[in-house]
Motif scaffolding. Structure first.
Motif, PDB file in Angstrom:
ATOM      1  N   VAL A 202       0.748  -1.240  -0.048  1.00 36.47           N
ATOM      2  CA  VAL A 202       0.097   0.042   0.006  1.00 36.47           C
ATOM      3  C   VAL A 202       0.851   1.337  -0.151  1.00 36.47           C
ATOM      4  CG1 VAL A 202      -1.751   1.318   1.327  1.00 36.47           C
ATOM      5  CG2 VAL A 202      -1.714  -1.154   1.044  1.00 36.47           C
ATOM      6  N   ASP A 203       0.690   2.246  -0.974  1.00 39.21           N
ATOM      7  CA  ASP A 203       1.340   3.448  -0.973  1.00 39.21           C
ATOM      8  C   ASP A 203       0.891   4.435   0.073  1.00 39.21           C
ATOM      9  OD1 ASP A 203       3.049   2.636  -3.103  1.00 39.21           O
ATOM     10  OD2 ASP A 203       1.695   3.316  -4.422  1.00 39.21           O
ATOM     11  N   VAL A 204       1.743   4.940   1.029  1.00 41.39           N
ATOM     12  CA  VAL A 204       1.427   5.617   2.112  1.00 41.39           C
ATOM     13  C   VAL A 204       2.063   6.911   1.997  1.00 41.39           C
ATOM     14  CG1 VAL A 204       0.909   5.876   4.803  1.00 41.39           C
ATOM     15  CG2 VAL A 204       1.033   3.538   3.527  1.00 41.39           C
ATOM     16  N   LYS A 205       1.223   8.040   1.995  1.00 41.82           N
ATOM     17  CA  LYS A 205       1.795   9.320   2.185  1.00 41.82           C
ATOM     18  C   LYS A 205       1.326  10.355   3.627  1.00 41.82           C
ATOM     19  CE  LYS A 205       2.586   9.893  -2.652  1.00 41.82           C
ATOM     20  NZ  LYS A 205       2.439  11.050  -3.931  1.00 41.82           N
ATOM     21  N   ARG A 211       1.988  19.982   3.553  1.00 48.15           N
ATOM     22  CA  ARG A 211       3.211  19.591   3.151  1.00 48.15           C
ATOM     23  C   ARG A 211       3.275  18.222   3.555  1.00 48.15           C
ATOM     24  NH1 ARG A 211       8.119  19.790   6.034  1.00 48.15           N
ATOM     25  NH2 ARG A 211       7.017  20.499   7.667  1.00 48.15           N
ATOM     26  N   GLU A 212       4.001  17.533   2.596  1.00 45.40           N
ATOM     27  CA  GLU A 212       4.269  16.092   2.775  1.00 45.40           C
ATOM     28  C   GLU A 212       5.698  15.829   3.593  1.00 45.40           C
ATOM     29  OE1 GLU A 212       6.063  12.466  -0.087  1.00 45.40           O
ATOM     30  OE2 GLU A 212       4.323  13.569  -1.005  1.00 45.40           O
ATOM     31  N   ARG A 235      -3.042   9.296   3.398  1.00 39.60           N
ATOM     32  CA  ARG A 235      -3.388   9.288   2.172  1.00 39.60           C
ATOM     33  C   ARG A 235      -2.774   7.745   1.710  1.00 39.60           C
ATOM     34  NH1 ARG A 235      -5.621  12.192  -2.129  1.00 39.60           N
ATOM     35  NH2 ARG A 235      -5.447  11.316  -4.272  1.00 39.60           N
ATOM     36  N   ALA A 236      -3.678   6.638   1.723  1.00 40.28           N
ATOM     37  CA  ALA A 236      -3.241   5.548   1.307  1.00 40.28           C
ATOM     38  C   ALA A 236      -3.731   5.045  -0.086  1.00 40.28           C
ATOM     39  CB  ALA A 236      -3.508   4.579   2.406  1.00 40.28           C
ATOM     40  N   THR A 237      -3.076   4.342  -0.884  1.00 40.78           N
ATOM     41  CA  THR A 237      -3.623   4.040  -2.447  1.00 40.78           C
ATOM     42  C   THR A 237      -3.122   2.669  -2.450  1.00 40.78           C
ATOM     43  OG1 THR A 237      -3.192   6.140  -3.083  1.00 40.78           O
ATOM     44  CG2 THR A 237      -3.408   4.408  -4.771  1.00 40.78           C
ATOM     45  N   TYR A 238      -4.461   1.679  -2.951  1.00 36.23           N
ATOM     46  CA  TYR A 238      -3.970   0.522  -3.065  1.00 36.23           C
ATOM     47  C   TYR A 238      -4.855   0.048  -4.206  1.00 36.23           C
ATOM     48  CZ  TYR A 238      -4.498  -4.743  -2.664  1.00 36.23           C
ATOM     49  OH  TYR A 238      -4.218  -6.066  -2.771  1.00 36.23           O
ATOM     50  N   GLN A 239      -4.117  -0.477  -5.240  1.00 41.74           N
ATOM     51  CA  GLN A 239      -4.617  -1.064  -6.677  1.00 41.74           C
ATOM     52  C   GLN A 239      -5.318   0.261  -7.338  1.00 41.74           C
ATOM     53  OE1 GLN A 239      -6.616  -4.672  -6.189  1.00 41.74           O
ATOM     54  NE2 GLN A 239      -4.776  -5.728  -6.201  1.00 41.74           N
ATOM     55  N   THR A 246      -7.501  11.072   9.091  1.00 41.26           N
ATOM     56  CA  THR A 246      -6.818  11.846   9.689  1.00 41.26           C
ATOM     57  C   THR A 246      -6.490  11.276  11.094  1.00 41.26           C
ATOM     58  OG1 THR A 246      -7.927  13.787   8.868  1.00 41.26           O
ATOM     59  CG2 THR A 246      -6.775  14.101  11.041  1.00 41.26           C
ATOM     60  N   VAL A 247      -5.286  10.916  11.461  1.00 40.33           N
ATOM     61  CA  VAL A 247      -4.911  10.334  12.700  1.00 40.33           C
ATOM     62  C   VAL A 247      -3.799  11.424  13.634  1.00 40.33           C
ATOM     63  CG1 VAL A 247      -4.613   8.240  11.776  1.00 40.33           C
ATOM     64  CG2 VAL A 247      -2.784   9.368  11.430  1.00 40.33           C
ATOM     65  N   SER A 248      -3.986  11.140  15.005  1.00 39.42           N
ATOM     66  CA  SER A 248      -2.845  11.599  15.723  1.00 39.42           C
ATOM     67  C   SER A 248      -1.806  10.775  16.361  1.00 39.42           C
ATOM     68  CB  SER A 248      -3.767  12.617  16.717  1.00 39.42           C
ATOM     69  OG  SER A 248      -4.558  13.556  16.226  1.00 39.42           O
TER      70      SER A 248
END
Length: 258
Positions: A202-205, A211-212, A235-239, A246-248
């Protein structure tokens, strides 16, 4: 009639022979004189060429003979110096010293020093050995960086200012992650379907304030993160499908489902 004298043939022949002999001697003398004159004329030019003195183009003046004490050299009255004949094209002979003078002796070459014979019974000279080259200094071993761990190895990695570790496909990985959870301040879980099947690759940003902050690929369904305190947008991308959350820091098991 007058009386004729008797003919004397013997007397006439003698007179004729005498005249002929005289003429023959005269002719021979004339011929001999003519031949001698011709020979003399032929010899005179050769003799004149042979006796002509050859003068050097650059004559070396001869040193005058030393005069007797108290006497002076004076030219003879009425004597004229002979004019130098023109230089001829004949080869010049070697300069001869004037009569009464000795030619300067040529310098003899310096004697060459002959090597002294080695004394009998002496050992032969031993040539000096060539200088030994300095031994090559060993080169320090090159420091080769260790190869990166395999992509699916469950090791800690760094992305920007965030340290993370992902895994949990197998049961032993889940146990290892659970034992290390106290070292991290954020946890993410990626699943799909109603049954909550685990996902990987999974691509995670992570971004904050637009700002990244970090970007990585999760090799397992669970990722433990150690990030600076704050709130982040994930921001997670799968296929090709993207999910956001939003997490802390301090939250555990923030789940993202597809």
């Amino acid at each position: 009639m007058p009386q004729l004298l008797p003919f004397a043939p013997t007397r006439s022949l003698e007179v004729v022979e005498a005249r002929l002999a005289r003429r023959t001697r005269v002719k021979r003398l004339v011929i001999a004189l003519g031949a001698g004159a011709v020979a003399l004329l032929a010899i005179m030019p050769a003799a004149s060429h042979a006796q002509a003195p050859v003068v050097d183009a650059n004559p070396v003046p001869a040193a005058p003979a030393p005069a007797a004490p108290g006497s002076t050299m004076a030219p003879t009255p009425g004597a004229t110096m002979p004019a130098a004949p023109p230089a001829s094209t004949m080869p010049l002979p070697a300069a001869q010293p004037a009569p009464g003078m000795t030619a300067p002796a040529t310098a003899a070459p310096p004697p060459t020093a002959s090597p002294l014979p080695a004394p009998t019974g002496a050992p032969p000279a031993v040539p000096a050995p060539p200088p030994m080259a300095a031994p090559a200094q060993p080169r320090p071993p090159l420091t080769v960086p260790p190869p990166p761990p395999p992509r699916d190895a469950m090791v800690q990695r760094q992305a920007g200012s965030v340290a993370y570790i992902c895994g949990g496909v197998a049961e032993d990985e889940q146990v290892a992650l659970q034992s290390q959870a106290r070292k991290y301040n954020l946890s993410l879980l990626f699943t799909q379907g109603a049954r909550g099947e685990y996902l990987s690759d999974v691509d995670v940003k992570l971004t904050r304030g637009g700002r990244e902050i970090a970007s990585f690929v999760a090799d397992g369904p669970r990722c433990l993160l150690k990030a600076p305190s704050g709130t982040y947008n994930v921001r997670a991308t799968y296929q090709g499908r993207t999910k956001t959350a939003t997490v802390s820091t301090g939250s555990k098991n923030a789940q993202m489902r597809w």
